[in-house]
Design a protein around this motif. Structure first.
Motif, PDB file in Angstrom:
ATOM      1  N   GLU A  40       0.834  -1.208   0.000  1.00 48.34           N
ATOM      2  CA  GLU A  40       0.000   0.000   0.000  1.00 48.34           C
ATOM      3  C   GLU A  40       0.865   1.252   0.000  1.00 48.34           C
ATOM      4  O   GLU A  40       0.599   2.208  -0.741  1.00 48.34           O
ATOM      5  N   ASN A  43       2.418   1.675  -3.490  1.00 46.40           N
ATOM      6  CA  ASN A  43       1.441   2.129  -4.484  1.00 46.40           C
ATOM      7  C   ASN A  43       1.077   3.596  -4.284  1.00 46.40           C
ATOM      8  O   ASN A  43       0.845   4.334  -5.258  1.00 46.40           O
ATOM      9  N   GLN A  44       1.020   4.037  -3.037  1.00 41.88           N
ATOM     10  CA  GLN A  44       0.752   5.453  -2.764  1.00 41.88           C
ATOM     11  C   GLN A  44       1.885   6.328  -3.291  1.00 41.88           C
ATOM     12  O   GLN A  44       1.644   7.417  -3.829  1.00 41.88           O
ATOM     13  N   VAL A  46       3.855   5.563  -5.842  1.00 44.25           N
ATOM     14  CA  VAL A  46       3.702   5.562  -7.304  1.00 44.25           C
ATOM     15  C   VAL A  46       2.640   6.574  -7.724  1.00 44.25           C
ATOM     16  O   VAL A  46       2.846   7.374  -8.657  1.00 44.25           O
ATOM     17  N   ALA A  47       1.499   6.569  -7.036  1.00 40.68           N
ATOM     18  CA  ALA A  47       0.410   7.498  -7.369  1.00 40.68           C
ATOM     19  C   ALA A  47       0.853   8.940  -7.194  1.00 40.68           C
ATOM     20  O   ALA A  47       0.482   9.821  -7.990  1.00 40.68           O
ATOM     21  N   LEU A  48       1.654   9.209  -6.167  1.00 44.35           N
ATOM     22  CA  LEU A  48       2.137  10.568  -5.932  1.00 44.35           C
ATOM     23  C   LEU A  48       3.037  11.033  -7.068  1.00 44.35           C
ATOM     24  O   LEU A  48       2.904  12.160  -7.567  1.00 44.35           O
ATOM     25  N   GLU A  50       3.067   9.871 -10.127  1.00 43.33           N
ATOM     26  CA  GLU A  50       2.247  10.017 -11.329  1.00 43.33           C
ATOM     27  C   GLU A  50       1.409  11.295 -11.277  1.00 43.33           C
ATOM     28  O   GLU A  50       1.213  11.952 -12.309  1.00 43.33           O
ATOM     29  N   SER A  51       0.956  11.670 -10.089  1.00 41.18           N
ATOM     30  CA  SER A  51       0.199  12.926  -9.967  1.00 41.18           C
ATOM     31  C   SER A  51       1.088  14.140 -10.214  1.00 41.18           C
ATOM     32  O   SER A  51       0.604  15.210 -10.594  1.00 41.18           O
ATOM     33  N   THR A  57       6.622   2.707 -11.147  1.00 37.33           N
ATOM     34  CA  THR A  57       6.017   1.407 -10.891  1.00 37.33           C
ATOM     35  C   THR A  57       6.534   0.922  -9.550  1.00 37.33           C
ATOM     36  O   THR A  57       7.510   1.473  -9.025  1.00 37.33           O
TER      37      THR A  57
END
Length: 311
Positions: A40, A43-44, A46-48, A50-51, A57
């Motif tokens: 988790e 993945n957070q 990675v999302a940051l 990407e944002s 990845t």
């Protein structure tokens, strides 16, 4: 962007310093492999990234084993087609004084920091050589590995060992154009949050304010972002001639650490017997003996920690 087209692995990058390094590499154009033991958290991260407009990845493995190192390199190649940069940041702490430190405390820290750096670098370097890539290896050290810290036998051994490996790798990798360097970060982390000495610096950072100049300038202590620029620079083509170095970053300060060298040298024909040393060692070397541990400057009155109220 200076790292456009490059691919980086940053171990232990789900949060903290590692995440700051990963975000900066991504800002400069690199695609980044985030690594953490918690899916988790990874993945957070990675999302940051990407944002922020970057590419990332996640590879969720505990660093230490050859299998984990292989999974990281394979993850980079599968996701982004190549690998150019490795930042070995993953680590754990098990601080205890010597007589309280267990075998398990020692082995865990050595496995993650020291063996994990070794296995990841070995795997990345094999890939670099096979593909003819002049890769960048950036290991993360610590002031503890340079100077020692009470209660950190395991951590000091690991961080000092990393520097020793980097000096060796710089020699072994020179012909292939791969560089290997160590960064010594001095920054606010989960560990320093608990140290009263740094209370005012951490509180300022939490409020989104600049840390007082005493911390940033006099101590060279700052935020994770203050270190990230150096990591990205060492990953770039501009740093192709820099290898085998130990470079500190924190707050407003940048430091190039020396490699160990003889502080004093004396000769005696026939060598040095027990009696000779009894008679002459103190007079020859007493004023040249080396200090240990870090020595912090006294805090200005206005920066002293607030007393904790008893309940």
């Amino acid at each position: 962007m200076s790292l456009s087209g490059k691919v980086a692995i940053v171990t232990g990058s789900g949060q903290g310093l590692g995440l700051a390094y990963a975000r900066e590499l991504a800002r400069q154009g690199a695609a980044v492999v985030i690594n953490d033991v918690n899916g988790e958290t990874a993945n957070q991260a990675v999302a940051l990234i990407e944002s922020d407009g970057g590419r990332a990845t996640a590879v969720v493995v505990p660093v230490g084993s050859t299998e984990a190192a292989r999974a990281l390199v394979e993850g980079a190649v599968e996701a982004f087609g190549r690998l150019d940069i490795l930042v070995t940041n993953a680590g754990v702490l098990r601080d205890k004084s010597l007589l309280k430190m267990t075998d398990e405390d020692f082995d865990l820290v050595i496995n993650v920091h020291l063996k994990g750096t070794f296995t990841c670098v070995r795997e990345a370097y094999a890939y670099f050589k096979e593909q003819g890539i002049a890769g960048r290896i950036i290991t993360i050290g610590s002031p503890t590995g340079q100077r020692g810290t009470f209660g950190q036998t395991n951590y000091a051994a690991a961080k000092a060992g990393i520097v020793g490996m980097v000096r060796t790798w710089a020699l072994e990798m020179k012909k292939s154009g791969v560089t290997a360097n160590t960064v010594i970060p001095v920054a606010a982390t989960a560990m320093t949050r608990t140290v009263p000495y740094f209370q005012k610096a951490v509180q300022a950072d939490d409020r989104g304010q600049a840390m007082p100049d005493f911390f940033r300038h006099d101590l060279g202590f700052g935020t994770a972002d203050d270190v990230a620029g150096l990591v990205a620079f060492l990953a770039s083509d501009a740093a192709g001639g820099i290898t085998g170095q130990v470079i500190g970053a924190g707050g407003d300060r940048l430091q190039l650490w020396t490699h160990p060298h003889a502080a004093a040298t004396e000769y005696r024909k026939g060598g040095w017997s027990y009696g000779d040393l009894q008679e002459t060692f103190t007079s020859l070397f007493e004023d040249k003996l080396q200090s240990v541990g870090e020595e912090f400057l006294p805090l200005p009155e206005e920066l002293k920690p607030e007393p904790v109220e008893a309940h």
